[in-house]
Enzyme design. Structure first.
Site, PDB file in Angstrom:
ATOM      1  N   ASP A 196      -8.801   7.560   8.332  1.00  0.00           N
ATOM      2  CA  ASP A 196     -10.263   7.608   8.418  1.00  0.00           C
ATOM      3  C   ASP A 196     -10.842   6.263   8.836  1.00  0.00           C
ATOM      4  OD1 ASP A 196     -10.953  10.355   7.290  1.00  0.00           O
ATOM      5  OD2 ASP A 196      -9.722   9.578   5.663  1.00  0.00           O
ATOM      6  N   ARG A 236     -20.699 -19.490  36.929  1.00  0.00           N
ATOM      7  CA  ARG A 236     -21.586 -18.681  37.768  1.00  0.00           C
ATOM      8  C   ARG A 236     -22.157 -19.555  38.889  1.00  0.00           C
ATOM      9  NH1 ARG A 236     -27.578 -16.417  36.077  1.00  0.00           N
ATOM     10  NH2 ARG A 236     -27.801 -14.862  37.724  1.00  0.00           N
ATOM     11  N   ILE A 269     -10.302  10.033   1.952  1.00  0.00           N
ATOM     12  CA  ILE A 269     -10.440   8.962   0.960  1.00  0.00           C
ATOM     13  C   ILE A 269     -10.430   7.607   1.666  1.00  0.00           C
ATOM     14  CG2 ILE A 269      -9.368   7.794  -1.019  1.00  0.00           C
ATOM     15  CD1 ILE A 269     -10.458  10.441  -1.846  1.00  0.00           C
ATOM     16  N   HIS A 276     -26.958 -15.171  26.953  1.00  0.00           N
ATOM     17  CA  HIS A 276     -25.879 -15.103  27.934  1.00  0.00           C
ATOM     18  C   HIS A 276     -25.266 -16.476  28.239  1.00  0.00           C
ATOM     19  CE1 HIS A 276     -27.335 -11.084  28.353  1.00  0.00           C
ATOM     20  NE2 HIS A 276     -26.597 -10.810  29.418  1.00  0.00           N
ATOM     21  N   ASP A 307     -30.988 -16.358  32.658  1.00  0.00           N
ATOM     22  CA  ASP A 307     -30.683 -15.251  31.750  1.00  0.00           C
ATOM     23  C   ASP A 307     -30.872 -15.634  30.286  1.00  0.00           C
ATOM     24  OD1 ASP A 307     -30.180 -13.248  33.536  1.00  0.00           O
ATOM     25  OD2 ASP A 307     -28.026 -13.567  33.614  1.00  0.00           O
ATOM     26  N   HIS A 360      -4.656   4.020  -2.881  1.00  0.00           N
ATOM     27  CA  HIS A 360      -4.540   3.270  -1.615  1.00  0.00           C
ATOM     28  C   HIS A 360      -3.545   2.116  -1.707  1.00  0.00           C
ATOM     29  CE1 HIS A 360      -5.704   1.207   2.079  1.00  0.00           C
ATOM     30  NE2 HIS A 360      -5.833   0.113   1.370  1.00  0.00           N
ATOM     31  N   ARG A 402     -15.978 -18.525  39.869  1.00  0.00           N
ATOM     32  CA  ARG A 402     -15.756 -17.070  39.821  1.00  0.00           C
ATOM     33  C   ARG A 402     -15.502 -16.530  41.234  1.00  0.00           C
ATOM     34  NH1 ARG A 402     -21.390 -13.637  39.480  1.00  0.00           N
ATOM     35  NH2 ARG A 402     -22.706 -15.093  40.620  1.00  0.00           N
ATOM     36  N   HIS A 420       0.839  -1.199   0.000  1.00  0.00           N
ATOM     37  CA  HIS A 420       0.000   0.000   0.000  1.00  0.00           C
ATOM     38  C   HIS A 420       0.878   1.255   0.000  1.00  0.00           C
ATOM     39  CE1 HIS A 420      -2.208  -3.332   1.875  1.00  0.00           C
ATOM     40  NE2 HIS A 420      -3.292  -2.799   1.342  1.00  0.00           N
ATOM     41  N   GLU A 447     -15.854  -3.678  25.865  1.00  0.00           N
ATOM     42  CA  GLU A 447     -15.044  -4.897  25.882  1.00  0.00           C
ATOM     43  C   GLU A 447     -13.922  -4.880  24.845  1.00  0.00           C
ATOM     44  OE1 GLU A 447     -19.186  -6.066  27.301  1.00  0.00           O
ATOM     45  OE2 GLU A 447     -18.352  -4.915  25.632  1.00  0.00           O
ATOM     46  N   HIS A 457      -1.376  -0.910   7.203  1.00  0.00           N
ATOM     47  CA  HIS A 457      -1.136  -1.129   5.772  1.00  0.00           C
ATOM     48  C   HIS A 457      -0.080  -0.163   5.232  1.00  0.00           C
ATOM     49  CE1 HIS A 457      -4.412   1.826   6.219  1.00  0.00           C
ATOM     50  NE2 HIS A 457      -3.891   2.410   5.158  1.00  0.00           N
ATOM     51  N   HIS A 491     -19.474 -16.820  33.953  1.00  0.00           N
ATOM     52  CA  HIS A 491     -20.768 -17.179  33.370  1.00  0.00           C
ATOM     53  C   HIS A 491     -20.537 -18.015  32.104  1.00  0.00           C
ATOM     54  CE1 HIS A 491     -21.644 -13.993  36.148  1.00  0.00           C
ATOM     55  NE2 HIS A 491     -22.954 -14.052  35.934  1.00  0.00           N
TER      56      HIS A 491
END
Length: 651
Positions: A151, A503, A183, A457, A453, A254, A341, A24, A395, A64, A445
């Site tokens: 970008d 859990r 771009i 989950h 749940d 690019h 846990r 690139h 996360e 790149h 869990h």
């Protein structure tokens, strides 16, 4: 002179991509002026001592554009980035890989290329700098982290998450150079985005600046202003993608090598007369001088600060070993009936007291995952002496920030969320394994045992997907004792780890007094040396080891002997000698039991083995009902084992 310096970077990049006929050029041609101004006037580094702890960090988030980075590293004198590496760009064995691969000896601070990862890693590096500064002082650690983004980086969701945290923590030593060329690969930015990037960053609490990306004075003034501000800074550098070449300012700039005629036209436009990989001697000397600007500063630092710096680092100390011995002794005697846990939370709360170089955190689930305890002190923008990071519900950024912290190999960091949410951060887990940085990901869990749940989950396929990642230790402990051992393995390891926790409460299944059994990945809890002809090897991980124990009892009552294997870590087991693996797995009917989809178990069970797991999404009901629905109750499992044995007898 400045134009000659930056054009050298441009034409080395053109030569690299041309030689490889792959790569690139849009970013290297467009950002060479910005990067030259940074390296020439601001970046504190010493190629002769690439590991210098107080060097500035530079991260190329848009990986790149690696050809420009390699050119800069070669020109400034990094011994392990040679002209031969540039000539073998993108070839097997070259340090100049297609996208930058973490190698501090070469000057590469992070593996980048997945857009957005680099800026989030840089946030982690900036946090690490503040953590160390709070512990060691300005004289020892007081460096900056610079990151080049495009970008695309700023469209990625992870950049929003990471930039929000950076602003909240007021990371004033973080400076972003935004390649604002408008771009993307498919065309102008406006075809897919109408964001006002700078207003967005203002809302995060950043210091926002603009610069002419092709003017040294403008770029330098902006960086000077950024360094004087207490907030993280983003400098929107107005550039032209593919600057100087016939494809300038178009999406065609690019990627891809320039044709011979395009190279000749670029030379005319930029007043360049050298052949491929040829550098004017006066330019080469000037770049070497730039690379040596801070050599004396580096030597002075090592003389005055190394002892202080070296005295403070994470290591598995004798004190920590004593803590683990005490925890395991307590678990062996008390035999708690508790969720792993909760066992993990107890381990964490104890080990955090032994070192201020362990940093915990979570994605708004500190209590639920056990990653936060009252003994911990959260960091804040005014105080980085703490040992806990509130990542918020971010996360993906959490994982990449951890990798940025761990890349320094000084601080041991871990953080947690629910296993079902690990998909949000899978790219960062993969990158930790690719970079081989020892981040520890804590996921609670862990199965249909989550219960009411519901299936959103309840992880089903997640264990298999994590185990598929190379160079990653995935631990799923069966009880409190194994939880402590898996933590010990993770803290000692130089590779990244995942610790997967329940859990629901689980029985203590370990009766053996030895306390290092998880180190081999699998071990015999019971070696049933009876005289019965029939023999079964039961193999389970996590909460299902207790179910396997019940199965063993039923089989024994039916005069069928059964070995019981706990299998907390596949990768560690795979690394054991074949003789050991044969002994553990045995030659009899192998039965796997795990509340997962079972992908990968066939490697250990063989062609005739049986697997009991979860073949679909879970249900919104109690833990017990879920296990019954999927046939994971001990009697149901035994009935099928009896049938398999009877079938084998007929044959």
């Amino acid at each position: 002179m400045f134009r000659s310096l930056s054009n050298t970077v441009r034409f080395l990049a053109i030569s690299e991509v041309g030689n490889a006929n792959s790569g690139h050029l849009g970013m290297p041609l467009g950002m060479s002026d910005c990067l030259t101004a940074l390296f020439k006037n601001f970046l504190v580094f010493d190629p002769a001592n690439p590991q210098w702890p107080n060097r500035d960090r530079f991260v190329l988030s848009g990986g790149h554009g690696s050809a420009a980075l390699y050119a800069l590293l070669y020109l400034t004198g990094y011994e392990k980035m040679t002209l031969d590496d540039l000539k073998t760009f993108r070839k097997l064995g070259s340090n100049a890989a297609g996208h930058p691969e973490y190698n501090i000896s070469c000057g590469i601070e992070a593996t980048t290329g997945l857009l957005g990862q680099g800026i989030a890693n840089a946030v982690g590096m900036a946090i690490e700098e503040r953590l160390l500064n709070a512990r060691l002082g300005d004289d020892c650690i007081n460096h900056y982290t610079y990151v080049s983004v495009g970008d695309g980086d700023l469209m990625e969701g992870i950049s929003h998450e990471a930039s929000s945290i950076a602003g909240y923590l007021s990371l004033g030593h973080l400076i972003v150079l935004f390649d604002n060329n408008n771009i993307t690969i498919d065309g102008e930015v406006k075809i897919s985005s109408g964001d006002d990037v700078l207003k967005r960053y203002q809302s995060y609490g950043w210091h926002v600046l603009t610069a002419d990306g092709h003017c040294e004075e403008s770029i330098s003034q902006a960086i000077e202003a950024a360094k004087k501000d207490d907030r993280p800074s983003i400098i929107a550098c107005k550039t032209k993608i593919g600057y100087g070449c016939p494809r300038e300012n178009t999406m065609e700039a690019h990627g891809g090598a320039l044709t011979k005629s395009e190279i000749e036209e670029t030379k005319k436009r930029l007043d360049w007369s050298c052949d491929a990989f040829e550098i004017p001697e006066y330019v080469k000397r000037t770049w070497h001088i730039i690379g040596k600007r801070h050599h004396d500063d580096c030597k002075k630092w090592y003389k005055e600060q190394l002892e202080k710096y070296g005295a403070l680092e994470f290591e598995f100390t004798k004190e920590m070993q004593k803590v683990f011995r005490a925890i395991k002794k307590d678990y062996f005697v008390s035999r708690p009936f508790e969720a792993t846990r909760n066992s993990s939370k107890h381990v964490i709360s104890q080990i955090m007291l032994t070192s201020n170089m362990i940093i915990s955190g979570s994605a708004d689930l500190g209590g639920s995952t056990g990653c936060f305890s009252k003994t911990m002190k959260p960091i804040s923008k005014k105080d980085f002496s703490g040992n806990y990071i509130h990542y918020g519900v971010r996360e993906h950024a959490m994982g990449a920030i951890m990798n940025g912290i761990a890349a320094g190999k000084k601080i041991k960091c871990f953080a947690g969320t629910f296993l079902a949410f690990c998909d949000y951060m899978r790219p960062t887990i993969r990158m930790s394994a690719l970079m081989n940085v020892p981040s520890i990901f804590v996921f609670s869990h862990d199965s249909i045992g989550v219960g009411e749940d519901g299936p959103t989950h309840q992880p089903v396929e997640h264990l298999a997907s994590l185990r598929a990642i190379p160079n990653l230790n995935v631990f799923r402990p069966a009880d409190a004792m194994e939880t402590s051992e898996c933590w010990e393995c993770a803290l000692k390891s130089s590779r990244p780890s995942v610790i997967i926790l329940t859990r629901q409460n689980v029985l203590s299944v370990r009766f053996c007094g030895r306390t290092d059994l998880c180190e081999t990945g699998a071990y015999l809890i019971y070696d049933d040396n009876s005289d019965n002809d029939q023999k079964v090897t039961l193999i389970a991980s996590g909460s299902e080891v207790a179910i396997a124990l019940e199965v063993k009892k039923i089989l024994n009552n039916a005069n069928i002997s059964a070995n019981l294997v706990s299998f907390p870590c596949w990768r560690l087991f795979d690394e054991q000698p074949q003789e050991f693996k044969n002994k553990i797995l045995g030659n009899s009917l192998r039965v796997g039991i795990e509340a997962s989809n079972g992908f990968g178990w066939e490697k250990y069970l063989g062609a005739n083995g049986l697997f009991f797991g979860v073949n679909n999404f879970g249900k919104s009901c109690s833990c017990s009902e879920n296990y019954k629905f999927f046939g994971l109750k001990s009697q149901d499992i035994c009935n099928k084992i009896f049938g398999a044995i009877a079938k084998n007898d007929k044959n």
